[in-house]
Design an enzyme around this catalytic site. Sequence first.
Site, PDB file in Angstrom:
ATOM      1  N   ASP A  10       0.745  -1.170  -0.091  1.00  0.00           N
ATOM      2  CA  ASP A  10       0.071   0.028  -0.198  1.00  0.00           C
ATOM      3  C   ASP A  10       0.945   1.212  -0.077  1.00  0.00           C
ATOM      4  O   ASP A  10       2.093   1.081   0.481  1.00  0.00           O
ATOM      5  CB  ASP A  10      -0.721   0.039   1.203  1.00  0.00           C
ATOM      6  CG  ASP A  10      -2.145   0.800   0.978  1.00  0.00           C
ATOM      7  OD1 ASP A  10      -2.442   1.300  -0.022  1.00  0.00           O
ATOM      8  OD2 ASP A  10      -2.997   1.210   1.972  1.00  0.00           O
ATOM      9  N   GLY A  11       0.346   2.481  -0.386  1.00  0.00           N
ATOM     10  CA  GLY A  11       0.935   3.580  -0.384  1.00  0.00           C
ATOM     11  C   GLY A  11       0.142   4.604   0.014  1.00  0.00           C
ATOM     12  O   GLY A  11      -1.138   4.429  -0.039  1.00  0.00           O
ATOM     13  N   GLU A  50       2.267   3.930  -4.185  1.00  0.00           N
ATOM     14  CA  GLU A  50       1.582   2.395  -4.397  1.00  0.00           C
ATOM     15  C   GLU A  50       2.688   1.542  -5.172  1.00  0.00           C
ATOM     16  O   GLU A  50       2.962   0.368  -4.989  1.00  0.00           O
ATOM     17  CB  GLU A  50       0.208   2.769  -5.144  1.00  0.00           C
ATOM     18  CG  GLU A  50      -0.933   3.332  -4.270  1.00  0.00           C
ATOM     19  CD  GLU A  50      -1.471   2.559  -3.402  1.00  0.00           C
ATOM     20  OE1 GLU A  50      -1.084   1.411  -3.193  1.00  0.00           O
ATOM     21  OE2 GLU A  50      -2.191   2.959  -2.798  1.00  0.00           O
ATOM     22  N   ASP A  73      -4.413  -2.410  -3.244  1.00  0.00           N
ATOM     23  CA  ASP A  73      -5.688  -1.853  -3.505  1.00  0.00           C
ATOM     24  C   ASP A  73      -5.485  -0.756  -4.572  1.00  0.00           C
ATOM     25  O   ASP A  73      -6.471   0.079  -4.684  1.00  0.00           O
ATOM     26  CB  ASP A  73      -6.254  -1.092  -2.113  1.00  0.00           C
ATOM     27  CG  ASP A  73      -5.255  -0.239  -1.390  1.00  0.00           C
ATOM     28  OD1 ASP A  73      -4.187   0.259  -2.093  1.00  0.00           O
ATOM     29  OD2 ASP A  73      -5.502   0.326  -0.514  1.00  0.00           O
ATOM     30  N   HIS A 123      -9.424  -0.205   2.871  1.00  0.00           N
ATOM     31  CA  HIS A 123     -10.200   0.001   3.977  1.00  0.00           C
ATOM     32  C   HIS A 123     -10.998  -0.928   4.234  1.00  0.00           C
ATOM     33  O   HIS A 123     -12.505  -0.439   4.321  1.00  0.00           O
ATOM     34  CB  HIS A 123     -10.493   1.420   3.928  1.00  0.00           C
ATOM     35  CG  HIS A 123      -9.136   2.245   3.826  1.00  0.00           C
ATOM     36  ND1 HIS A 123      -8.240   2.659   4.703  1.00  0.00           N
ATOM     37  CD2 HIS A 123      -8.717   3.157   2.603  1.00  0.00           C
ATOM     38  CE1 HIS A 123      -7.507   3.327   4.367  1.00  0.00           C
ATOM     39  NE2 HIS A 123      -7.687   3.610   3.151  1.00  0.00           N
ATOM     40  N   ASP A 133      -1.269  -0.362   4.928  1.00  0.00           N
ATOM     41  CA  ASP A 133      -1.722   0.853   5.088  1.00  0.00           C
ATOM     42  C   ASP A 133      -1.240   1.515   6.447  1.00  0.00           C
ATOM     43  O   ASP A 133      -0.685   2.845   6.364  1.00  0.00           O
ATOM     44  CB  ASP A 133      -3.321   0.809   5.056  1.00  0.00           C
ATOM     45  CG  ASP A 133      -3.731   2.747   5.232  1.00  0.00           C
ATOM     46  OD1 ASP A 133      -3.617   3.421   4.155  1.00  0.00           O
ATOM     47  OD2 ASP A 133      -4.452   2.715   6.238  1.00  0.00           O
TER      48      ASP A 133
END
Length: 159
Positions: A10-11, A50, A73, A123, A133
């Site tokens: 994740d970023g 990301e 994501d 999320h 995250d």
Amino acid sequence: MSYDVLIYTDGAAKGNPGNGGYGVVMEKAGTPYKKEFFEGFRHTTNNRMELLGVIVGLEKLKNPKTKVLVVSDSKYVIDSVVKKWVFGWEKKGFVGKKNPDLWKRFLIVYRKHQIDFKWVKGHNNHPQNERCDELAVMASQTKPLSIDAFYEKEGTKFL
């Protein structure tokens, strides 16, 4: 395909551009073995983080031809690869495309392994995605922040 390694990434970027970071959780399939990686940058974008998370995860692999599942994501990253856009961009020299430095770096490591990609909704209580995250946000807030040299020098050309 059965996988040797699962890479979750994740970023994050506050301000976009602004302080940013990536988080990576790597798991050896079928074992409890897990490693986490993260880094924060003082001026970058969410999409760069990301993509950098995926790159860093792949660069950590020690054996060529590793069977990998990358879970993210990021529609930007997943669609760019799965829909093969990045290969068209490469043929055209990435002219007019954002993040050419990172896409070139990605393609080098991508070609060393057998990689599938899976998109997950962010999320959405996916444990590894939530952890990534947390790592990305923490990294973006932890001093000292690294310098995303390409973006700080060239990034305004691509906004």
